[in-house]
Motif scaffolding. Structure first.
Motif, PDB file in Angstrom:
ATOM      1  N   GLY A  56       0.794  -1.227   0.000  1.00 16.60           N
ATOM      2  CA  GLY A  56       0.000   0.000   0.000  1.00 16.60           C
ATOM      3  C   GLY A  56       0.821   1.268   0.000  1.00 16.60           C
ATOM      4  N   GLY A  57       2.022   1.232   0.584  1.00 21.37           N
ATOM      5  CA  GLY A  57       2.822   2.440   0.714  1.00 21.37           C
ATOM      6  C   GLY A  57       3.123   3.157  -0.591  1.00 21.37           C
ATOM      7  N   PRO A  58       3.740   2.488  -1.569  1.00 25.77           N
ATOM      8  CA  PRO A  58       4.053   3.181  -2.822  1.00 25.77           C
ATOM      9  C   PRO A  58       2.814   3.721  -3.535  1.00 25.77           C
ATOM     10  CG  PRO A  58       5.277   1.134  -2.659  1.00 25.77           C
ATOM     11  CD  PRO A  58       4.293   1.126  -1.529  1.00 25.77           C
ATOM     12  N   LEU A  59       1.734   2.933  -3.558  1.00 23.99           N
ATOM     13  CA  LEU A  59       0.524   3.369  -4.244  1.00 23.99           C
ATOM     14  C   LEU A  59      -0.094   4.580  -3.553  1.00 23.99           C
ATOM     15  CD1 LEU A  59      -1.602   2.941  -6.426  1.00 23.99           C
ATOM     16  CD2 LEU A  59      -2.743   1.296  -4.905  1.00 23.99           C
ATOM     17  N   LEU A  60      -0.180   4.539  -2.233  1.00 26.21           N
ATOM     18  CA  LEU A  60      -0.739   5.664  -1.489  1.00 26.21           C
ATOM     19  C   LEU A  60       0.100   6.915  -1.690  1.00 26.21           C
ATOM     20  CD1 LEU A  60      -2.749   6.786   0.593  1.00 26.21           C
ATOM     21  CD2 LEU A  60      -1.233   5.942   2.384  1.00 26.21           C
ATOM     22  N   GLY A  61       1.431   6.758  -1.659  1.00 26.49           N
ATOM     23  CA  GLY A  61       2.308   7.905  -1.865  1.00 26.49           C
ATOM     24  C   GLY A  61       2.129   8.525  -3.236  1.00 26.49           C
ATOM     25  N   ALA A  62       2.014   7.689  -4.268  1.00 22.83           N
ATOM     26  CA  ALA A  62       1.813   8.208  -5.623  1.00 22.83           C
ATOM     27  C   ALA A  62       0.498   8.973  -5.729  1.00 22.83           C
ATOM     28  CB  ALA A  62       1.844   7.060  -6.624  1.00 22.83           C
ATOM     29  N   LEU A  63      -0.537   8.466  -5.105  1.00 24.63           N
ATOM     30  CA  LEU A  63      -1.837   9.157  -5.126  1.00 24.63           C
ATOM     31  C   LEU A  63      -1.761  10.488  -4.391  1.00 24.63           C
ATOM     32  CD1 LEU A  63      -4.240   6.126  -4.510  1.00 24.63           C
ATOM     33  CD2 LEU A  63      -3.900   7.387  -6.655  1.00 24.63           C
ATOM     34  N   LEU A  64      -1.044  10.527  -3.273  1.00 26.30           N
ATOM     35  CA  LEU A  64      -0.883  11.785  -2.539  1.00 26.30           C
ATOM     36  C   LEU A  64      -0.124  12.806  -3.375  1.00 26.30           C
ATOM     37  CD1 LEU A  64      -0.022  10.460   1.041  1.00 26.30           C
ATOM     38  CD2 LEU A  64      -2.028  11.831   0.435  1.00 26.30           C
ATOM     39  N   ASP A  65       0.919  12.349  -4.085  1.00 24.74           N
ATOM     40  CA  ASP A  65       1.701  13.262  -4.921  1.00 24.74           C
ATOM     41  C   ASP A  65       0.872  13.827  -6.071  1.00 24.74           C
ATOM     42  OD1 ASP A  65       4.151  13.208  -3.553  1.00 24.74           O
ATOM     43  OD2 ASP A  65       4.699  11.305  -4.481  1.00 24.74           O
ATOM     44  N   ARG A  66      -0.045  13.039  -6.598  1.00 28.04           N
ATOM     45  CA  ARG A  66      -0.854  13.480  -7.727  1.00 28.04           C
ATOM     46  C   ARG A  66      -2.048  14.338  -7.299  1.00 28.04           C
ATOM     47  NH1 ARG A  66      -0.138  10.186 -12.428  1.00 28.04           N
ATOM     48  NH2 ARG A  66      -2.315  10.470 -13.024  1.00 28.04           N
ATOM     49  N   SER A  67      -2.385  14.316  -6.036  1.00 28.57           N
ATOM     50  CA  SER A  67      -3.580  15.012  -5.567  1.00 28.57           C
ATOM     51  C   SER A  67      -3.330  16.516  -5.414  1.00 28.57           C
ATOM     52  CB  SER A  67      -4.029  14.435  -4.222  1.00 28.57           C
ATOM     53  OG  SER A  67      -5.088  15.196  -3.683  1.00 28.57           O
ATOM     54  N   PRO A  68      -4.255  17.357  -5.889  1.00 29.45           N
ATOM     55  CA  PRO A  68      -4.113  18.801  -5.676  1.00 29.45           C
ATOM     56  C   PRO A  68      -4.345  19.183  -4.218  1.00 29.45           C
ATOM     57  CG  PRO A  68      -6.204  18.314  -6.739  1.00 29.45           C
ATOM     58  CD  PRO A  68      -5.431  17.037  -6.705  1.00 29.45           C
ATOM     59  N   ARG A  69      -5.042  18.346  -3.461  1.00 32.25           N
ATOM     60  CA  ARG A  69      -5.275  18.571  -2.029  1.00 32.25           C
ATOM     61  C   ARG A  69      -4.910  17.306  -1.259  1.00 32.25           C
ATOM     62  NH1 ARG A  69      -7.890  23.101  -0.577  1.00 32.25           N
ATOM     63  NH2 ARG A  69      -8.870  24.359  -2.208  1.00 32.25           N
ATOM     64  N   PRO A  70      -3.612  17.066  -1.090  1.00 36.22           N
ATOM     65  CA  PRO A  70      -3.181  15.808  -0.449  1.00 36.22           C
ATOM     66  C   PRO A  70      -3.685  15.660   0.983  1.00 36.22           C
ATOM     67  CG  PRO A  70      -1.343  17.331  -0.682  1.00 36.22           C
ATOM     68  CD  PRO A  70      -2.469  17.905  -1.480  1.00 36.22           C
ATOM     69  N   GLY A  71      -3.896  16.782   1.675  1.00 31.81           N
ATOM     70  CA  GLY A  71      -4.393  16.689   3.044  1.00 31.81           C
ATOM     71  C   GLY A  71      -5.753  16.013   3.119  1.00 31.81           C
ATOM     72  N   GLY A 111      -1.918   1.798   6.134  1.00 34.05           N
ATOM     73  CA  GLY A 111      -1.058   2.055   7.284  1.00 34.05           C
ATOM     74  C   GLY A 111       0.015   3.115   7.060  1.00 34.05           C
ATOM     75  N   PRO A 112       0.700   3.130   5.899  1.00 33.48           N
ATOM     76  CA  PRO A 112       1.745   4.132   5.695  1.00 33.48           C
ATOM     77  C   PRO A 112       1.249   5.574   5.720  1.00 33.48           C
ATOM     78  CG  PRO A 112       2.042   2.309   4.175  1.00 33.48           C
ATOM     79  CD  PRO A 112       0.720   2.087   4.847  1.00 33.48           C
ATOM     80  N   ALA A 113      -0.066   5.785   5.636  1.00 27.91           N
ATOM     81  CA  ALA A 113      -0.602   7.152   5.730  1.00 27.91           C
ATOM     82  C   ALA A 113      -0.279   7.767   7.083  1.00 27.91           C
ATOM     83  CB  ALA A 113      -2.118   7.136   5.513  1.00 27.91           C
ATOM     84  N   LEU A 114      -0.215   6.949   8.126  1.00 31.49           N
ATOM     85  CA  LEU A 114       0.013   7.457   9.466  1.00 31.49           C
ATOM     86  C   LEU A 114       1.476   7.765   9.742  1.00 31.49           C
ATOM     87  CD1 LEU A 114      -2.543   5.300   9.592  1.00 31.49           C
ATOM     88  CD2 LEU A 114      -2.462   5.898  11.988  1.00 31.49           C
ATOM     89  N   SER A 115       2.353   7.260   8.914  1.00 33.26           N
ATOM     90  CA  SER A 115       3.779   7.510   9.108  1.00 33.26           C
ATOM     91  C   SER A 115       4.325   8.370   7.978  1.00 33.26           C
ATOM     92  CB  SER A 115       4.525   6.177   9.203  1.00 33.26           C
ATOM     93  OG  SER A 115       4.210   5.338   8.101  1.00 33.26           O
ATOM     94  N   THR A 345       6.304   7.218   1.819  1.00 36.16           N
ATOM     95  CA  THR A 345       5.471   6.038   2.081  1.00 36.16           C
ATOM     96  C   THR A 345       6.156   4.750   1.632  1.00 36.16           C
ATOM     97  OG1 THR A 345       4.283   6.392  -0.006  1.00 36.16           O
ATOM     98  CG2 THR A 345       3.291   7.301   1.994  1.00 36.16           C
ATOM     99  N   THR A 346       6.906   4.817   0.529  1.00 30.89           N
ATOM    100  CA  THR A 346       7.650   3.630   0.091  1.00 30.89           C
ATOM    101  C   THR A 346       8.730   3.274   1.110  1.00 30.89           C
ATOM    102  OG1 THR A 346       7.254   4.148  -2.250  1.00 30.89           O
ATOM    103  CG2 THR A 346       9.060   2.644  -1.743  1.00 30.89           C
ATOM    104  N   GLY A 347       9.427   4.295   1.599  1.00 33.94           N
ATOM    105  CA  GLY A 347      10.435   4.051   2.625  1.00 33.94           C
ATOM    106  C   GLY A 347       9.829   3.434   3.882  1.00 33.94           C
ATOM    107  N   ALA A 348       8.654   3.934   4.282  1.00 34.74           N
ATOM    108  CA  ALA A 348       7.970   3.364   5.454  1.00 34.74           C
ATOM    109  C   ALA A 348       7.596   1.911   5.205  1.00 34.74           C
ATOM    110  CB  ALA A 348       6.727   4.196   5.779  1.00 34.74           C
ATOM    111  N   SER A 349       7.129   1.611   4.005  1.00 31.90           N
ATOM    112  CA  SER A 349       6.756   0.232   3.670  1.00 31.90           C
ATOM    113  C   SER A 349       7.951  -0.701   3.732  1.00 31.90           C
ATOM    114  CB  SER A 349       6.137   0.184   2.268  1.00 31.90           C
ATOM    115  OG  SER A 349       4.957   0.941   2.209  1.00 31.90           O
ATOM    116  N   LEU A 350       9.084  -0.242   3.218  1.00 36.04           N
ATOM    117  CA  LEU A 350      10.286  -1.074   3.236  1.00 36.04           C
ATOM    118  C   LEU A 350      10.750  -1.338   4.666  1.00 36.04           C
ATOM    119  CD1 LEU A 350      12.263   0.567   0.276  1.00 36.04           C
ATOM    120  CD2 LEU A 350      11.204  -1.705   0.298  1.00 36.04           C
ATOM    121  N   LYS A 351      10.654  -0.326   5.535  1.00 34.54           N
ATOM    122  CA  LYS A 351      11.050  -0.515   6.925  1.00 34.54           C
ATOM    123  C   LYS A 351      10.121  -1.502   7.634  1.00 34.54           C
ATOM    124  CE  LYS A 351      12.675   2.593   9.581  1.00 34.54           C
ATOM    125  NZ  LYS A 351      12.840   3.775  10.453  1.00 34.54           N
TER     126      LYS A 351
END
Length: 391
Positions: A56-71, A111-115, A345-351
């Protein structure tokens, strides 16, 4: 004053969400055991919600980066994560275990959203010149959560029952939603911060590939990521050994949790000092030197002497806390603006993956010989230091 309020709100939201996350693991273990009466069911729930974070980490991170309102996207992810925890609780004993674990797997994707997902938004809240101190304060929320979360889960489970601990973890995550929803966009923070921001790529797949390239081809990012993942593998081994270590050194497995408390307090104190003097030591130096401190802590633990074991727990915190702060600082410094969330988020997933691997290896090894497991974990920390310099 407005920026100070924004930073305070950011830290409060991060602390609440991460405390809820740290509560959720022990709470699910306790609830699974209380309802199902089986340690196998309990561990299956924890494994399900943990292992899927790597996907989930890489996918969630990519979606956050593409979002105009990531918050706002981050807030939705937090809401779904909290809802997933409640659904797991409601399904326990009512649905077949396989379906409950499946719910845990889908919940864990977020889960990576919280970190990493949350920390990636920090540059939207503070100006660049205040980032070193803000980064250290953000890292402190991880230590605070690891200190408060499990203790609160245990206390609530004892007083009100294990299901109450799961509900409380979801409530804490929900408390962070207003802060996440109102996080500023890049343009709100600083209108010139996105001048060099690359336009989004044509597809999500291309964004994912670009994020992986950013981590592997940017040397400071690559070596910090590799060293931290290897080090986290060693930490997974250490935490798995703590019940046996508590039993050997103090006569009770429960004392192992107190060792983790010592580590969390020490990490919190170390990052508090770092927040006051954020530019004293370069983050890159902290990354590899912290693994040496962790190796020393593990060697001290292997002696089994009560005084040295406590000293080891405190030393581990001095290594673990600043290592996280340094890792976050390097990610903020080196990540391309349009890939920042994905890098985090990818880094969090790897950890998380490294931690799970370490825990899986340490269990059988510690059963055979606790000192061997701890010394092996110390060797893993040395490998982490070497891997940093090898790239």
């Amino acid at each position: 004053m407005k920026r100070r309020y924004a930073m305070g709100s950011f830290l409060a939201g991060a602390a609440a969400a991460r405390a809820g996350d740290e509560m959720s693991g022990p709470a699910l273990l306790l609830a699974g055991y209380a309802v199902g009466g089986s340690a196998t069911e309990a561990s299956a729930l924890l494994a399900g919600i943990t292992v899927s974070a790597a996907v989930g980490g890489p996918l969630l991170g990519a979606l956050l980066d593409r979002s105009p309102r990531p918050g706002r996207l981050l807030a939705r992810a937090l809401a779904l994560y909290g809802t997933g925890l409640v659904l797991i609780l409601l399904s326990l004993g009512r649905l077949p275990l396989q379906l409950t674990v499946l719910i845990a797997v889908f919940t864990g994707l977020l889960g990576p959203a919280l970190s990493g997902g949350w920390t990636a938004q920090l540059p939207r809240v503070v100006p660049r010149e205040r980032m070193p101190r803000a980064n250290a304060l953000d890292a402190m929320t991880f230590s605070l959560a690891s200190l408060v979360g499990p203790a609160l889960a245990g206390a609530l489970a004892h007083l009100l029952g294990a299901p109450a601990a799961v509900v409380a973890s979801a409530v804490l995550i929900a408390l962070a939603l207003p802060t996440a929803w109102t996080l500023p966009t890049g343009l709100d923070r600083d209108r010139d911060c996105d001048r060099d921001k690359a336009p989004p790529t044509a597809s999500l797949t291309a964004d994912l590939a670009a994020g992986i390239r950013a981590i592997t081809r940017t040397r400071p990012l690559a070596r910090a990521t590799l060293a931290s993942v290897v080090s986290c593998t060693g930490l997974g081994m250490l935490i798995t050994c703590t019940p046996l270590l508590g039993e050997r050194a103090f006569g009770s497995a429960a004392e192992g949790t107190l060792l983790l408390t010592c580590t969390a307090v020490s990490a919190l104190a170390a990052n508090a000092v770092l927040a006051r003097r954020p530019r004293t030591v370069a983050p890159d130096t902290i990354i590899w030197s912290s693994t040496l401190l962790l190796a020393v802590a593990l060697v001290l633990s292997a002696t089994g002497h009560p005084v040295l074991v406590v000293a080891a727990a405190l030393t581990a915190g001095v290594g673990e806390g600043p290592q996280l702060a340094a890792l976050l600082a390097i990610r903020h410094r080196e990540s391309p603006e349009h890939l920042r969330s994905q890098v985090f988020t990818t880094g969090a997933s790897l950890k998380i993956t490294g931690f799970a691997l370490g825990a899986a290896v340490a269990g059988p090894l510690a059963t055979h010989s606790l000192p061997t497991a701890l010394l092996t974990a110390a060797g893993v920390q040395l490998v982490a230091a070497l891997s940093f310099h090898a790239l």
